[in-house]
Design a protein around this motif. Structure first.
Motif, PDB file in Angstrom:
ATOM      1  N   LEU A   1       2.807   8.549   6.485  1.00 42.29           N
ATOM      2  CA  LEU A   1       3.584   7.620   5.674  1.00 42.29           C
ATOM      3  C   LEU A   1       3.095   6.183   5.645  1.00 42.29           C
ATOM      4  CD1 LEU A   1       7.293   8.478   6.165  1.00 42.29           C
ATOM      5  CD2 LEU A   1       5.837   8.786   4.198  1.00 42.29           C
ATOM      6  N   VAL A   2       2.694   5.657   6.835  1.00 44.48           N
ATOM      7  CA  VAL A   2       2.468   4.210   6.883  1.00 44.48           C
ATOM      8  C   VAL A   2       1.455   3.740   5.847  1.00 44.48           C
ATOM      9  CG1 VAL A   2       1.584   2.351   8.333  1.00 44.48           C
ATOM     10  CG2 VAL A   2       3.353   3.870   9.198  1.00 44.48           C
ATOM     11  N   PRO A   3       0.257   4.354   5.748  1.00 48.98           N
ATOM     12  CA  PRO A   3      -0.688   3.858   4.735  1.00 48.98           C
ATOM     13  C   PRO A   3      -0.119   3.965   3.313  1.00 48.98           C
ATOM     14  CG  PRO A   3      -1.814   5.253   6.304  1.00 48.98           C
ATOM     15  CD  PRO A   3      -0.357   5.405   6.577  1.00 48.98           C
ATOM     16  N   LEU A   4       0.642   5.046   3.039  1.00 51.02           N
ATOM     17  CA  LEU A   4       1.216   5.187   1.691  1.00 51.02           C
ATOM     18  C   LEU A   4       2.283   4.124   1.444  1.00 51.02           C
ATOM     19  CD1 LEU A   4       1.591   9.066   1.437  1.00 51.02           C
ATOM     20  CD2 LEU A   4      -0.039   7.636   0.227  1.00 51.02           C
ATOM     21  N   GLN A   5       3.087   3.842   2.473  1.00 42.39           N
ATOM     22  CA  GLN A   5       4.165   2.867   2.272  1.00 42.39           C
ATOM     23  C   GLN A   5       3.659   1.448   2.085  1.00 42.39           C
ATOM     24  OE1 GLN A   5       7.324   3.041   5.206  1.00 42.39           O
ATOM     25  NE2 GLN A   5       8.490   4.278   3.775  1.00 42.39           N
ATOM     26  N   ILE A   6       2.497   1.127   2.684  1.00 47.06           N
ATOM     27  CA  ILE A   6       2.003  -0.243   2.536  1.00 47.06           C
ATOM     28  C   ILE A   6       0.939  -0.333   1.453  1.00 47.06           C
ATOM     29  CG2 ILE A   6       2.554  -0.863   4.922  1.00 47.06           C
ATOM     30  CD1 ILE A   6      -0.369  -0.590   5.614  1.00 47.06           C
ATOM     31  N   GLY A   7       0.728   0.747   0.726  1.00 48.64           N
ATOM     32  CA  GLY A   7      -0.230   0.712  -0.383  1.00 48.64           C
ATOM     33  C   GLY A   7      -1.669   0.627   0.069  1.00 48.64           C
ATOM     34  N   ALA A   8      -2.009   1.230   1.219  1.00 53.84           N
ATOM     35  CA  ALA A   8      -3.389   1.171   1.713  1.00 53.84           C
ATOM     36  C   ALA A   8      -4.124   2.475   1.407  1.00 53.84           C
ATOM     37  CB  ALA A   8      -3.389   0.908   3.209  1.00 53.84           C
ATOM     38  N   ARG A   9      -5.475   2.396   1.486  1.00 50.73           N
ATOM     39  CA  ARG A   9      -6.281   3.588   1.224  1.00 50.73           C
ATOM     40  C   ARG A   9      -6.338   4.490   2.446  1.00 50.73           C
ATOM     41  NH1 ARG A   9      -8.900   1.267  -3.243  1.00 50.73           N
ATOM     42  NH2 ARG A   9      -7.297   1.882  -4.688  1.00 50.73           N
ATOM     43  N   ASP A  10      -6.282   3.901   3.625  1.00 42.76           N
ATOM     44  CA  ASP A  10      -6.417   4.672   4.859  1.00 42.76           C
ATOM     45  C   ASP A  10      -5.895   3.793   5.994  1.00 42.76           C
ATOM     46  OD1 ASP A  10      -7.143   6.578   6.735  1.00 42.76           O
ATOM     47  OD2 ASP A  10      -9.008   7.038   5.709  1.00 42.76           O
ATOM     48  N   VAL A  11      -6.029   4.274   7.222  1.00 34.48           N
ATOM     49  CA  VAL A  11      -5.694   3.428   8.357  1.00 34.48           C
ATOM     50  C   VAL A  11      -6.891   2.520   8.646  1.00 34.48           C
ATOM     51  CG1 VAL A  11      -4.077   5.056   9.371  1.00 34.48           C
ATOM     52  CG2 VAL A  11      -6.478   5.184   9.982  1.00 34.48           C
ATOM     53  N   ALA A  12      -6.722   1.565   9.576  1.00 31.66           N
ATOM     54  CA  ALA A  12      -7.793   0.604   9.835  1.00 31.66           C
ATOM     55  C   ALA A  12      -9.042   1.287  10.387  1.00 31.66           C
ATOM     56  CB  ALA A  12      -7.304  -0.473  10.799  1.00 31.66           C
ATOM     57  N   PHE A  13      -8.854   2.244  11.298  1.00 31.33           N
ATOM     58  CA  PHE A  13      -9.993   2.899  11.932  1.00 31.33           C
ATOM     59  C   PHE A  13      -9.867   4.420  11.788  1.00 31.33           C
ATOM     60  CE2 PHE A  13      -8.735  -0.857  14.504  1.00 31.33           C
ATOM     61  CZ  PHE A  13      -9.719  -1.713  14.043  1.00 31.33           C
ATOM     62  N   PRO A  14     -10.337   4.961  10.657  1.00 24.79           N
ATOM     63  CA  PRO A  14     -10.114   6.389  10.389  1.00 24.79           C
ATOM     64  C   PRO A  14     -10.728   7.298  11.465  1.00 24.79           C
ATOM     65  CG  PRO A  14     -11.044   5.279   8.478  1.00 24.79           C
ATOM     66  CD  PRO A  14     -11.080   4.299   9.591  1.00 24.79           C
ATOM     67  N   ARG A  15     -11.916   6.929  11.953  1.00 29.94           N
ATOM     68  CA  ARG A  15     -12.577   7.787  12.930  1.00 29.94           C
ATOM     69  C   ARG A  15     -11.813   7.776  14.254  1.00 29.94           C
ATOM     70  NH1 ARG A  15     -18.425   9.109  13.951  1.00 29.94           N
ATOM     71  NH2 ARG A  15     -18.813   8.412  11.838  1.00 29.94           N
ATOM     72  N   LEU A  16     -11.354   6.579  14.645  1.00 27.69           N
ATOM     73  CA  LEU A  16     -10.556   6.452  15.871  1.00 27.69           C
ATOM     74  C   LEU A  16      -9.272   7.269  15.746  1.00 27.69           C
ATOM     75  CD1 LEU A  16     -10.516   4.804  18.573  1.00 27.69           C
ATOM     76  CD2 LEU A  16      -8.966   3.258  17.424  1.00 27.69           C
ATOM     77  N   ASN A  17      -8.744   7.308  14.539  1.00 27.99           N
ATOM     78  CA  ASN A  17      -7.534   8.069  14.285  1.00 27.99           C
ATOM     79  C   ASN A  17      -7.758   9.547  14.574  1.00 27.99           C
ATOM     80  OD1 ASN A  17      -4.865   8.171  13.496  1.00 27.99           O
ATOM     81  ND2 ASN A  17      -5.353   8.502  11.341  1.00 27.99           N
TER      82      ASN A  17
END
Lengths: 198, 649
Positions: B122-138
């Motif tokens: 949800l968080v990236p979708l709710q804030i209108g982002a493409r992904d999280v800050a560190f996709p690989r770390l995720n």
């Protein structure tokens, strides 16, 4: 990748500034980690069981050497980052190398210090006090060891790829990490060694 | 032979052997199935190596549901054992293992991945982002969590489960009293999963601080994102404490140090303190995102803006601060003196104030709202009275003098289930039902959903209200049986019946997923609930880049404004989009951690060292790796958009 040339190299892309903020937050977590170790240390400092106390085993000379080596390395990494900012690749590499050598010197003193502790009968298993002492020092020492290899890899990358937004970003983050280890050492020096020897 | 003896389960019983066979057959069926349908390549390319936050979220969800089942079976076994006085279904050792793993699994391997699923999806979708800050770390975070979970669950078929309670108090958890490797599993599995959680905390704090859509100031963030942010701040400050405590516990067990022993200067209360300095904030890591979900759902189905947005935020900040100052209320009776007890009594009760503010805000949101009773709304409405009941008994427990009566009784067990089930579990299930269409493109059946809610709620009341009574009468928790003369028998039978109803509820949830997958209409819009925040503004299913054009936000309900007031959400034109590449490294590092952890549990040093070297090699490789991601071209975006618009109007 969009590069914004009005910013220092290590901040020049969006990804870079994300990484720097993320690393600051990571350092927040590291503060909690060391704070927990210190809190446990203060709780257990007098719980020596049948083992020695701090005053009996601490020696000022090697600790002073460790302090001088590590604090100097914090200065040289600062010079390294300054050289990076003005775009001098060679000076950056030299200061990185000096930093790593000083770090290695610190570690060699710390290893001999640990051997000394084991020798005088202050092992991990001796008492609650020695356990937390060696764990706190050891955690810091492992951080320095990890930092040594991390810094070495970055140095090799600067040599191979030059000062790019990516290597600059890595160097800057590494310098934050190295300074942080110094700050932790100042606490170790003051509250473990000096207070323990008083 | 001696080498193999250490892997044997110390207290085997028929139930354990039966589950071993069950687990073995299931694993075999999965492997055979994947091979038969030739899905290994698909699994590797699309899931195991993915860095897409939505897919990582769905993997968290699957883990959580799996563990809900495992922890639920533990619960049923306990209730069955206690249903009759002097029952012999489980022996005392097995009962110890069951309540220990029930607690750990439900908190750390069910509730935590469930909230991680919501963070990720949800968080990236709710804030209108493409992904999280560190996709690989995720991805690394997920695989560390997953491997920790796997290691913990392995304990029960190889070497023996932990049996010192989920709090693992020393000296009980020390070598002297916990002789099997169970507690080693506890220390190491939670350590690995905890590292993953800490990385998630760093990742999401950075994401929320730096990657919000233009116009979305902090005070315009959707309430769930706010709750996620605060929960992640708590994660970053609480989890390192657990890391240190677990490391010390591991050293005590494996290397014979004296941190938590009762001799040689060790201090067993140190464990209780460190554990709860993490453990109490952990409770709020779970409940705050649940509050966030309730805020979203209640405002959607009351068709009103959330009442008191600023006070909602302020109360969450206050709760997060207070959460760090109440830990000693977990051991009021362990001799810390009246001054300390009074201070922790007061700080504990103080938490009821900001929580009360939130309660009234939800009630005022409902007030004069046009309430639509969908399944998620039903969960949210039932949450209000049930959770309040749990809160009131919490204040009862917070009175340190009175706690001498309740301590270590079923009253306490009833209290924390009373806050965690209606508080966290209901929120997770409500959120799951609410966001199901966004994830999979069809809705869960409403009729079956409502049956589930009511079965769970009636089951819950029957299962836990009797425990308040037996607890006040003195039935101790963690005791595997009691004699008939205590008179606890009938009430425990009622509780068993309630637990059975809850089990039927959960089975119905699974049936609902099966039924809806087969029969539900695929012809739904992108916004089937007529909702208010950004995640509903994109297509269903969500394309990998989330939003073709970065949204522009002007209020807390930007999507609602775009629907009702004509606010233009997506100004500008298409541009090429930068995306990260998939990577196998996170999964490989997870495997190395698993090998390391397993070797440590059994003190097999050579294997531990080899795994550690493998892990460091991965880090070194990553340091030298050059990976700048890839671009999705404008034509490709146009094609995807056209296809999605064609599929669903």
């Amino acid at each position: 990748m969009k590069v914004d040339n009005s910013l220092p190299l290590e901040y020049s892309t969006e990804e870079n500034s994300l990484k720097i903020l993320g690393f600051w937050i990571f350092l927040g977590a590291e503060i909690m980690l060391f704070a927990t170790l210190f809190a446990t240390y203060f709780t257990m400092v007098h719980r020596t069981g049948s083992g020695p106390t701090g005053a009996e085993i601490f020696e000022i000379a090697p600790v002073l050497m460790e302090t001088i080596l590590l604090l100097t390395s914090s200065f040289t990494i600062g010079l390294g980052i300054h050289a990076m900012r003005i775009g001098n690749k060679k000076a950056t590499m030299v200061f990185f190398l000096i930093t790593l050598l000083l770090g290695a010197g610190f570690l060699s003193f710390e290893v001999s210090e640990f051997i000394h502790y084991v020798h005088v009968g202050a092992t991990l298993q001796t008492s609650g006090f020695t356990a937390i002492l060696l764990t706190t020092l050891g955690t810091h020492g492992l951080h320095v060891t990890f930092g040594f290899f991390w810094g070495l890899f970055i140095l090799l990358q600067i040599k191979k790829r030059g000062l790019t937004p990516e290597t600059a970003n890595k160097s800057f983050i590494f310098s934050l990490y190295w300074h942080f280890l110094d700050v932790v050492w100042i606490f170790i020096f003051s509250f473990i060694y000096l207070k323990g020897m008083m | 032979m001696d080498f193999f003896k250490q892997f044997a389960v110390p207290h085997p019983s028929f139930l354990i052997y039966a589950s071993m066979v069950g687990i073995g057959l299931t694993m075999l069926a999965i492997v055979v199935g994947i091979t038969y349908f030739k899905k290994w390549g698909y699994l590797w390319k699309e899931w195991l190596t993915t860095v897409d936050h939505k897919r990582i979220g769905i993997m968290y969800l699957l883990s959580a549901l799996l563990m809900l089942f495992r922890g639920g079976v533990d619960a049923i076994m306990m209730r069955a054992q206690l249903a009759l006085p002097d029952n012999t279904l489980l022996d005392s050792e097995h009962y110890n293992e069951v309540f220990t793993t029930h607690g750990v699994v439900m908190i750390l391997f069910m509730a935590m991945p469930f909230i991680m699923f919501f963070f990720n999806f949800l968080v990236p979708l709710q804030i209108g982002a493409r992904d999280v800050a560190f996709p690989r770390l995720n991805a690394i975070s997920f695989w560390l969590f997953f491997m920790g979970m796997g290691l913990f669950n392995l304990s029960f078929i190889i070497g023996g489960s932990p049996d010192a309670g989920w709090t693992s108090y020393f000296p009980l958890a020390g070598n002297e009293f916990s002789t099997s490797v169970g507690t080693n599993y506890y220390m190491i599995a939670i350590q690995i999963a905890g590292l993953g959680t800490l990385m998630t905390g760093i990742n999401f704090m950075t994401t929320i601080l730096k990657m919000r859509a233009p116009g979305m100031s902090l005070m315009k963030m959707p309430m769930f994102t706010w709750s996620a942010f605060i929960a992640n701040v708590i994660i970053v400050f609480a989890f390192p404490v657990l890391t240190v405590a677990l490391a010390m516990g591991t050293m005590d067990r494996l290397f014979g140090t004296n941190f938590f022993t009762t001799a040689n200067g060790g201090m067993d209360m140190m464990w209780a303190n460190l554990f709860w300095v993490w453990g109490h904030p952990e409770v709020y890591i779970l409940i705050l995102p649940a509050f966030g979900l309730y805020s979203e759902i209640i405002s959607t189905f009351a068709r009103r803006n959330l009442y008191g947005y600023k006070s909602m935020v302020a109360s969450m900040v206050l709760i997060s601060l207070l959460s760090f100052f109440v830990w000693a209320h977990h051991f009021f009776t362990m001799g810390q003196g009246p001054v300390s007890n009074s201070i922790f009594s007061i700080t504990t009760m103080a938490i009821a104030v900001p929580t009360g503010v939130k309660m009234f805000n939800w009630l005022f949101t409902l007030w004069k709202g046009k309430i639509v009773f969908t399944t998620p709304m039903l969960y949210s409405v039932l949450f209000i009275p049930l959770f309040t009941l749990g809160g009131v008994t919490g204040v009862m427990l917070a009175m340190s003098a009175a706690d001498y009566q309740y301590h270590n009784t079923m009253f306490l067990v009833a209290h924390f289930h009373n806050v965690i089930i209606p508080g966290v579990v209901y929120a997770m299930l409500a959120g799951l039902t609410y966001y199901w269409p966004k994830m999979f493109g069809f809705m869960l059946n409403e009729k079956i959903g409502k049956w589930t809610v009511w079965l769970l709620s009636i089951g819950f009341v029957l299962a836990f209200i009797p425990m308040y009574i037996t607890g006040l009468d003195g039935q101790a928790r963690r005791m595997y049986t009691y004699s008939e003369s205590t008179g606890f028998g009938p009430l425990n039978m009622v509780a068993f019946f309630g637990a059975g109803l809850m089990a039927v509820g959960f089975v119905l949830l699974v049936y609902n997923i099966y039924y809806s997958t087969r029969y539900a209409s695929r012809d739904i819009s992108n916004d089937p609930w007529d909702a208010r925040s950004l995640e509903w503004a994109t297509h269903t299913p969500v394309p990998e880049y989330n939003f073709a054009i970065t949204p522009k936000v002007n209020s807390t309900q930007a999507f609602w404004d775009s629907k009702k007031n004509g606010h233009e959400l997506f100004p500008g034109k298409l541009e090429k989009i930068h995306m990260p590449n998939n990577s196998g490294l996170p999964f490989i590092m997870g495997c190395a951690f698993f090998g390391f952890g397993f070797a440590m549990v059994f003190s097999m040093w050579p294997i531990a060292i080899i795994s550690l070297i493998g892990l460091l090699a991965c880090l070194a490789y990553r340091s030298f790796e050059k990976d700048h991601g890839r671009y999705i071209s404008v034509e490709e975006i146009e094609e995807t958009e056209a296809k999605l618009r064609g599929a669903k109007k």
